[in-house]
Design a protein around this motif. Structure first.
Motif, PDB file in Angstrom:
ATOM      1  N   LEU A   1      -9.581  -2.142   2.397  1.00  0.00           N
ATOM      2  CA  LEU A   1     -10.635  -2.214   1.387  1.00  0.00           C
ATOM      3  C   LEU A   1     -10.933  -0.836   0.824  1.00  0.00           C
ATOM      4  CD1 LEU A   1     -13.084  -4.689   3.147  1.00  0.00           C
ATOM      5  CD2 LEU A   1     -11.407  -5.182   1.366  1.00  0.00           C
ATOM      6  N   ARG A   2     -10.895  -0.774  -0.502  1.00  0.00           N
ATOM      7  CA  ARG A   2     -11.251   0.451  -1.203  1.00  0.00           C
ATOM      8  C   ARG A   2     -12.226   0.062  -2.312  1.00  0.00           C
ATOM      9  NH1 ARG A   2      -5.419   1.434  -0.465  1.00  0.00           N
ATOM     10  NH2 ARG A   2      -5.177   2.810   1.326  1.00  0.00           N
ATOM     11  N   ALA A   3     -12.201   0.755  -3.416  1.00  0.00           N
ATOM     12  CA  ALA A   3     -13.264   0.589  -4.427  1.00  0.00           C
ATOM     13  C   ALA A   3     -12.938  -0.326  -5.594  1.00  0.00           C
ATOM     14  CB  ALA A   3     -13.659   1.968  -4.953  1.00  0.00           C
ATOM     15  N   SER A   4     -11.782  -0.984  -5.616  1.00  0.00           N
ATOM     16  CA  SER A   4     -11.378  -1.732  -6.813  1.00  0.00           C
ATOM     17  C   SER A   4     -11.781  -3.199  -6.830  1.00  0.00           C
ATOM     18  CB  SER A   4      -9.871  -1.623  -7.009  1.00  0.00           C
ATOM     19  OG  SER A   4      -9.180  -2.263  -5.941  1.00  0.00           O
ATOM     20  N   THR A   5     -12.568  -3.637  -5.854  1.00  0.00           N
ATOM     21  CA  THR A   5     -13.048  -5.023  -5.865  1.00  0.00           C
ATOM     22  C   THR A   5     -14.564  -5.054  -5.707  1.00  0.00           C
ATOM     23  OG1 THR A   5     -12.715  -5.273  -3.474  1.00  0.00           O
ATOM     24  CG2 THR A   5     -10.909  -5.980  -4.912  1.00  0.00           C
ATOM     25  N   ALA A   6     -15.170  -6.041  -6.344  1.00  0.00           N
ATOM     26  CA  ALA A   6     -16.625  -6.215  -6.253  1.00  0.00           C
ATOM     27  C   ALA A   6     -16.960  -7.657  -6.611  1.00  0.00           C
ATOM     28  CB  ALA A   6     -17.345  -5.264  -7.204  1.00  0.00           C
TER      29      ALA A   6
ATOM     30  N   ASP B   1       0.830  -1.204   0.000  1.00  0.00           N
ATOM     31  CA  ASP B   1       0.000   0.000   0.000  1.00  0.00           C
ATOM     32  C   ASP B   1       0.866   1.256   0.000  1.00  0.00           C
ATOM     33  OD1 ASP B   1      -2.281   1.551   0.123  1.00  0.00           O
ATOM     34  OD2 ASP B   1      -2.539   1.321   2.274  1.00  0.00           O
ATOM     35  N   ASN B   2       0.557   2.171  -0.885  1.00  0.00           N
ATOM     36  CA  ASN B   2       1.236   3.468  -0.885  1.00  0.00           C
ATOM     37  C   ASN B   2       0.232   4.557  -1.230  1.00  0.00           C
ATOM     38  OD1 ASN B   2       1.118   3.886  -3.756  1.00  0.00           O
ATOM     39  ND2 ASN B   2       2.919   2.604  -3.995  1.00  0.00           N
ATOM     40  N   MET B   3       0.689   5.787  -1.184  1.00  0.00           N
ATOM     41  CA  MET B   3      -0.189   6.934  -1.373  1.00  0.00           C
ATOM     42  C   MET B   3      -0.951   6.879  -2.701  1.00  0.00           C
ATOM     43  SD  MET B   3       0.858  10.911  -0.931  1.00  0.00           S
ATOM     44  CE  MET B   3       2.046  10.892  -2.243  1.00  0.00           C
ATOM     45  N   GLY B   4      -0.341   6.360  -3.754  1.00  0.00           N
ATOM     46  CA  GLY B   4      -0.993   6.301  -5.050  1.00  0.00           C
ATOM     47  C   GLY B   4      -2.269   5.487  -5.048  1.00  0.00           C
ATOM     48  N   ALA B   5      -2.376   4.525  -4.142  1.00  0.00           N
ATOM     49  CA  ALA B   5      -3.548   3.656  -4.096  1.00  0.00           C
ATOM     50  C   ALA B   5      -4.819   4.403  -3.716  1.00  0.00           C
ATOM     51  CB  ALA B   5      -3.304   2.506  -3.127  1.00  0.00           C
ATOM     52  N   THR B   6      -4.669   5.512  -3.015  1.00  0.00           N
ATOM     53  CA  THR B   6      -5.849   6.258  -2.587  1.00  0.00           C
ATOM     54  C   THR B   6      -6.242   7.347  -3.572  1.00  0.00           C
ATOM     55  OG1 THR B   6      -4.507   7.778  -1.286  1.00  0.00           O
ATOM     56  CG2 THR B   6      -5.393   5.868  -0.148  1.00  0.00           C
ATOM     57  N   PHE B   7      -5.314   7.747  -4.444  1.00  0.00           N
ATOM     58  CA  PHE B   7      -5.588   8.864  -5.348  1.00  0.00           C
ATOM     59  C   PHE B   7      -6.010   8.442  -6.747  1.00  0.00           C
ATOM     60  CE2 PHE B   7      -2.768  10.846  -2.175  1.00  0.00           C
ATOM     61  CZ  PHE B   7      -3.659  11.787  -1.714  1.00  0.00           C
ATOM     62  N   CYS B   8      -6.036   7.159  -7.030  1.00  0.00           N
ATOM     63  CA  CYS B   8      -6.475   6.698  -8.348  1.00  0.00           C
ATOM     64  C   CYS B   8      -7.990   6.514  -8.324  1.00  0.00           C
ATOM     65  CB  CYS B   8      -5.761   5.398  -8.722  1.00  0.00           C
ATOM     66  SG  CYS B   8      -5.990   4.069  -7.524  1.00  0.00           S
ATOM     67  N   SER B   9      -8.546   6.246  -9.480  1.00  0.00           N
ATOM     68  CA  SER B   9      -9.984   6.039  -9.566  1.00  0.00           C
ATOM     69  C   SER B   9     -10.262   4.789 -10.389  1.00  0.00           C
ATOM     70  CB  SER B   9     -10.657   7.251 -10.202  1.00  0.00           C
ATOM     71  OG  SER B   9     -12.043   7.034 -10.300  1.00  0.00           O
ATOM     72  N   PRO B  10     -10.890   3.788  -9.801  1.00  0.00           N
ATOM     73  CA  PRO B  10     -11.307   3.720  -8.408  1.00  0.00           C
ATOM     74  C   PRO B  10     -10.091   3.558  -7.489  1.00  0.00           C
ATOM     75  CG  PRO B  10     -11.629   1.589  -9.438  1.00  0.00           C
ATOM     76  CD  PRO B  10     -11.169   2.532 -10.516  1.00  0.00           C
ATOM     77  N   SER B  11     -10.263   3.927  -6.224  1.00  0.00           N
ATOM     78  CA  SER B  11      -9.178   3.734  -5.274  1.00  0.00           C
ATOM     79  C   SER B  11      -8.892   2.237  -5.159  1.00  0.00           C
ATOM     80  CB  SER B  11      -9.541   4.344  -3.918  1.00  0.00           C
ATOM     81  OG  SER B  11     -10.730   3.762  -3.426  1.00  0.00           O
ATOM     82  N   LEU B  12      -7.630   1.914  -4.901  1.00  0.00           N
ATOM     83  CA  LEU B  12      -7.157   0.535  -5.007  1.00  0.00           C
ATOM     84  C   LEU B  12      -7.180  -0.185  -3.660  1.00  0.00           C
ATOM     85  CD1 LEU B  12      -5.836  -1.483  -7.025  1.00  0.00           C
ATOM     86  CD2 LEU B  12      -3.632  -0.543  -6.306  1.00  0.00           C
ATOM     87  N   THR B  13      -7.869  -1.308  -3.607  1.00  0.00           N
ATOM     88  CA  THR B  13      -7.802  -2.190  -2.446  1.00  0.00           C
ATOM     89  C   THR B  13      -6.374  -2.731  -2.381  1.00  0.00           C
ATOM     90  OG1 THR B  13     -10.134  -2.794  -2.565  1.00  0.00           O
ATOM     91  CG2 THR B  13      -8.667  -4.365  -1.473  1.00  0.00           C
ATOM     92  N   THR B  14      -5.772  -2.698  -1.196  1.00  0.00           N
ATOM     93  CA  THR B  14      -4.378  -3.123  -1.083  1.00  0.00           C
ATOM     94  C   THR B  14      -4.116  -3.904   0.192  1.00  0.00           C
ATOM     95  OG1 THR B  14      -3.785  -1.046  -0.019  1.00  0.00           O
ATOM     96  CG2 THR B  14      -3.419  -1.172  -2.385  1.00  0.00           C
ATOM     97  N   LEU B  15      -3.050  -4.688   0.127  1.00  0.00           N
ATOM     98  CA  LEU B  15      -2.512  -5.336   1.315  1.00  0.00           C
ATOM     99  C   LEU B  15      -1.534  -4.340   1.924  1.00  0.00           C
ATOM    100  CD1 LEU B  15      -2.414  -7.931   3.004  1.00  0.00           C
ATOM    101  CD2 LEU B  15      -0.428  -8.593   1.645  1.00  0.00           C
ATOM    102  N   SER B  16      -1.797  -3.932   3.137  1.00  0.00           N
ATOM    103  CA  SER B  16      -0.977  -2.924   3.795  1.00  0.00           C
ATOM    104  C   SER B  16      -0.013  -3.580   4.777  1.00  0.00           C
ATOM    105  CB  SER B  16      -1.868  -1.939   4.551  1.00  0.00           C
ATOM    106  OG  SER B  16      -2.803  -1.355   3.671  1.00  0.00           O
ATOM    107  N   THR B  17       1.237  -3.172   4.702  1.00  0.00           N
ATOM    108  CA  THR B  17       2.290  -3.666   5.583  1.00  0.00           C
ATOM    109  C   THR B  17       2.936  -2.461   6.255  1.00  0.00           C
ATOM    110  OG1 THR B  17       2.706  -5.462   4.041  1.00  0.00           O
ATOM    111  CG2 THR B  17       4.398  -5.047   5.674  1.00  0.00           C
ATOM    112  N   PRO B  18       3.154  -2.519   7.562  1.00  0.00           N
ATOM    113  CA  PRO B  18       3.794  -1.391   8.245  1.00  0.00           C
ATOM    114  C   PRO B  18       5.282  -1.325   7.885  1.00  0.00           C
ATOM    115  CG  PRO B  18       3.442  -3.193   9.784  1.00  0.00           C
ATOM    116  CD  PRO B  18       2.809  -3.600   8.480  1.00  0.00           C
TER     117      PRO B  18
END
Length: 161
Positions: free
Chosen positions: A155-160, A104-121
């Motif tokens: 979870l964001r908008a890229s899966t359904a 997960d990085n910043m780009g995942a939230t600014f695209c359309s649709p926003s990207l569902t990602t696996l986030s690692t600290p």
């Protein structure tokens, strides 16, 4: 990631692997995806691809040659390239293809649709790596250590379904 896709009814998933410099990491991810698939999901391994936007275009072409309606990309940048290529082709994400990225990085939230990602600290990963290197330099056993860091599906908008 696969459990989320299974809950949405997906039974065929493509996994676009990366050629990231950490070969061990890529192999570990591939094994984890295969193990998580279980009996109720068919996973098609694709690639390896460079973790670049341009490689996302090639990965999209390979996904479309399968019968998968969902794809997990091993990097967010690769997934963003796939998302862009789908837009260029007029394919709806997530209507025609559900898409998940890793790292997960910043780009995942600014695209359309926003990207569902696996986030690692990543800070925690970096600190663990620094502790290992410090231990090895100091003569302690650090090379064989295994560190497990928590991950979470964002979870964001890229899966359904």
């Amino acid at each position: 990631m696969l459990a989320h896709l299974a809950r949405q009814g997906h039974t065929k998933v493509a996994y676009a692997r990366s050629t990231a410099p950490l070969g061990w990491n890529s192999r570990t991810e591939t094994r984890a995806v295969e193990d998580a698939a279980g009996r109720n999901m068919e996973v098609t391994l694709l690639g390896p691809f460079l973790p670049t936007v341009e490689s996302g275009f090639a990965a999209t072409a390979e996904v479309l040659r399968t019968t998968a309606a969902a794809c997990v990309a091993s990097s967010t940048v690769l997934a963003l390239g796939m998302l862009e290529r789908c837009k260029q082709m007029g394919l709806s994400v997530p209507g025609q293809l559900s898409l998940i990225g890793c790292e997960d990085n910043m780009g995942a939230t600014f695209c359309s649709p926003s990207l569902t990602t696996l986030s690692t600290p990543l800070e925690e990963v970096g600190l663990a790596a620094a502790r290992m290197v410090t231990a090895m330099v100091g003569g302690s056993a650090g090379a064989g250590l295994r560190v497990v860091v928590p991950t979470a599906l964002t979870l964001r908008a890229s899966t359904a379904a």
